[in-house]
Design an enzyme around this catalytic site. Structure first.
Site, short mmCIF file in Angstrom:
data_model
loop_
_atom_site.label_atom_id
_atom_site.label_comp_id
_atom_site.label_asym_id
_atom_site.label_seq_id
_atom_site.Cartn_x
_atom_site.Cartn_y
_atom_site.Cartn_z
N LYS A 150 -13.43 -4.69 5.43
CA LYS A 150 -14.34 -3.54 5.43
C LYS A 150 -15.70 -3.88 6.06
O LYS A 150 -16.32 -3.02 6.68
CB LYS A 150 -14.53 -3.01 4.01
N GLY B 83 -17.71 -5.99 -3.00
CA GLY B 83 -17.73 -4.85 -2.09
C GLY B 83 -17.59 -3.51 -2.79
O GLY B 83 -18.29 -2.55 -2.45
N THR C 15 -8.77 -1.82 4.54
CA THR C 15 -8.85 -2.35 3.18
C THR C 15 -9.19 -3.85 3.21
O THR C 15 -9.48 -4.40 4.28
CB THR C 15 -7.54 -2.03 2.39
N GLY D 4 -19.86 -6.79 -12.06
CA GLY D 4 -19.38 -7.28 -10.77
C GLY D 4 -20.32 -6.90 -9.64
O GLY D 4 -21.07 -5.91 -9.76
N SER E 281 0.80 -1.23 0.00
CA SER E 281 0.00 0.00 0.00
C SER E 281 0.84 1.28 0.00
O SER E 281 1.86 1.37 0.68
CB SER E 281 -0.90 0.01 1.23
P1 NDP Z 1 -14.84 -8.82 -4.47
O1 NDP Z 1 -14.02 -10.04 -4.27
O2 NDP Z 1 -15.72 -8.34 -3.37
O3 NDP Z 1 -15.79 -9.03 -5.80
C1 NDP Z 1 -15.31 -9.55 -6.95
C2 NDP Z 1 -16.40 -9.52 -8.06
O4 NDP Z 1 -15.72 -9.79 -9.25
C3 NDP Z 1 -17.50 -10.56 -7.91
O5 NDP Z 1 -18.71 -10.00 -8.35
C4 NDP Z 1 -17.03 -11.69 -8.86
O6 NDP Z 1 -18.10 -12.40 -9.45
C5 NDP Z 1 -16.35 -10.88 -9.93
N1 NDP Z 1 -15.30 -11.60 -10.64
C6 NDP Z 1 -14.12 -12.02 -10.15
N2 NDP Z 1 -13.39 -12.59 -11.14
C7 NDP Z 1 -14.13 -12.51 -12.27
C8 NDP Z 1 -13.93 -12.93 -13.62
N3 NDP Z 1 -12.80 -13.54 -13.98
N4 NDP Z 1 -14.89 -12.66 -14.51
C9 NDP Z 1 -16.02 -12.05 -14.13
N5 NDP Z 1 -16.30 -11.64 -12.89
C10 NDP Z 1 -15.36 -11.87 -11.96
O7 NDP Z 1 -13.85 -7.72 -4.92
P2 NDP Z 1 -13.76 -6.18 -4.45
O8 NDP Z 1 -15.04 -5.49 -4.78
O9 NDP Z 1 -13.26 -6.13 -3.04
O10 NDP Z 1 -12.57 -5.63 -5.36
C11 NDP Z 1 -12.69 -5.61 -6.75
C12 NDP Z 1 -11.56 -4.79 -7.36
O11 NDP Z 1 -11.66 -3.44 -6.94
C13 NDP Z 1 -10.15 -5.25 -7.00
O12 NDP Z 1 -9.43 -5.38 -8.23
C14 NDP Z 1 -9.60 -4.11 -6.17
O13 NDP Z 1 -8.21 -3.95 -6.38
C15 NDP Z 1 -10.37 -2.92 -6.71
N6 NDP Z 1 -10.53 -1.78 -5.78
C16 NDP Z 1 -10.18 -0.51 -6.19
C17 NDP Z 1 -10.34 0.59 -5.36
C18 NDP Z 1 -9.91 1.94 -5.83
O14 NDP Z 1 -9.89 2.88 -5.03
N7 NDP Z 1 -9.56 2.14 -7.08
C19 NDP Z 1 -10.93 0.47 -4.00
C20 NDP Z 1 -11.29 -0.89 -3.68
C21 NDP Z 1 -11.09 -1.96 -4.54
P3 NDP Z 1 -18.80 -13.69 -8.71
O15 NDP Z 1 -19.79 -13.13 -7.74
O16 NDP Z 1 -19.43 -14.45 -9.83
O17 NDP Z 1 -17.68 -14.45 -8.05
#
Ligand code: NDP
Length: 264
Positions: free
Chosen positions: A64, A124, A60, A121, A14
């Site tokens: 959360k 979170g 993070t 997606g 981070s």
């Molecule tokens: P979660 O693990 O909570 O959710 C992941 C989601 O992605 C689920 O809906 C899952 O679907 C889907 N998913 C995962 N892999 C695939 C794939 N190969 N194809 C299609 N769908 C997929 O993740 P978070 O919400 O915690 O984080 C998501 C991203 O956000 C991370 O990359 C993180 O780095 C980024 N992020 C960025 C921030 C910023 O400030 N820019 C802040 C916080 C996070 P399913 O339900 O079907 O499994």
């Protein structure tokens, strides 16, 4: 000494300590210090906060939701999201906030007025983005690979679809909140579907930062105005910093210190 920190697992990657410590220095906040604190066992999050006598912390992945559950009080949009990324001490109480949502919204300000948006997606980050778009009056649809995580969005009145049940229409903004493309070359939804979506959209946003994902590459190829997650991260940090100090600083001043660290 006033101590602040980042809770998560992992936290070693981070840049939050750089952001916050540089801002302490620029604002002459002598005696303030920000560190990283890996939290392996979620049940230790609040005991760690109190034992270290932290004034504030960022939270993070993957804590959360635990942070949301354990706060003495949750304020603002975090109450609707069910996730907290900022903790602030007020006397003996710990107050929780979510700055990811507002951080996202500030980062798309340059897109202007949006009528509708599609979120790919349902994790979170999707929750934070969906709730702020709803608050701002943007008609938002959620499209996820599988059904399970859609229940939160259904309960909150969003149109929710899986790849199988989805019928394409035109959206102003397509947002990738999945981790597809983070450590692989995957797209967040089937290629043909993405092509149709992008060919009718005006803007694309990917929450992933510091890399050009296959999603953003496709969006560029469709000549959309694109943005990655860097500014969202910047603005959530600016908002969190100001919450640590009762919102008494000029956000533009904090941003001017933090922005060069992102090389923006
Ligand atoms: P979660 O693990 O909570 O959710 C992941 C989601 O992605 C689920 O809906 C899952 O679907 C889907 N998913 C995962 N892999 C695939 C794939 N190969 N194809 C299609 N769908 C997929 O993740 P978070 O919400 O915690 O984080 C998501 C991203 O956000 C991370 O990359 C993180 O780095 C980024 N992020 C960025 C921030 C910023 O400030 N820019 C802040 C916080 C996070 P399913 O339900 O079907 O499994």
């Amino acid at each position: 000494m006033l101590l602040f920190g980042l809770f998560g697992n992992p936290v070693s990657h981070s840049i939050s300590p750089r952001l916050h410590n540089a801002t302490f220095q620029a604002l002459n906040l002598d005696g303030c210090c920000y560190g990283r604190f890996p939290i392996i066992e979620p049940s230790t999050l609040f005991s760690t906060f109190h034992t270290l006598h932290l004034e504030g912390a960022n939270v993070t992945v993957p804590h959360k939701e635990v942070a949301f559950e354990g706060c003495d009080e949750v304020r603002g949009i975090a109450r609707n999201i069910g996730a907290v990324n900022t903790l602030v001490r007020e006397g003996t109480r710990v107050i929780g906030y979510n700055t990811d949502a507002e951080g996202f919204y500030q980062s798309i300000a340059s897109f202007g007025t949006l009528n509708n948006a599609l979120i790919l997606g349902a994790g979170g980050t999707a929750k934070a983005i969906a709730m702020i778009l709803k608050e701002k009056g943007v008609d938002t649809t959620i499209l996820n690979r599988s059904l399970q995580r859609l229940s939160f969005f259904e309960e909150n009145g969003f149109t929710c679809k899986t790849w199988d049940s989805f019928t394409c229409k035109a959206y102003d903004l397509i947002i990738n909140t999945t981790s597809a493309g983070l450590k692989d070359e995957e797209l967040p939804c089937p290629k043909e579907l993405l092509h149709t979506l992008l060919s009718q959209a005006r803007y694309a946003f990917d929450v992933i930062y510091n890399q050009q994902t296959p999603f953003l590459k496709s969006a560029h190829a469709h000549h959309l105005t694109c943005k990655d997650g860097k500014e969202m991260l910047l603005y959530q940090a600016v908002l969190a910093f100001n919450l640590f100090f009762g919102n008494r600083f000029d956000a533009k001043k904090i941003e001017s210190v933090m922005r060069p660290i992102f090389e923006l």
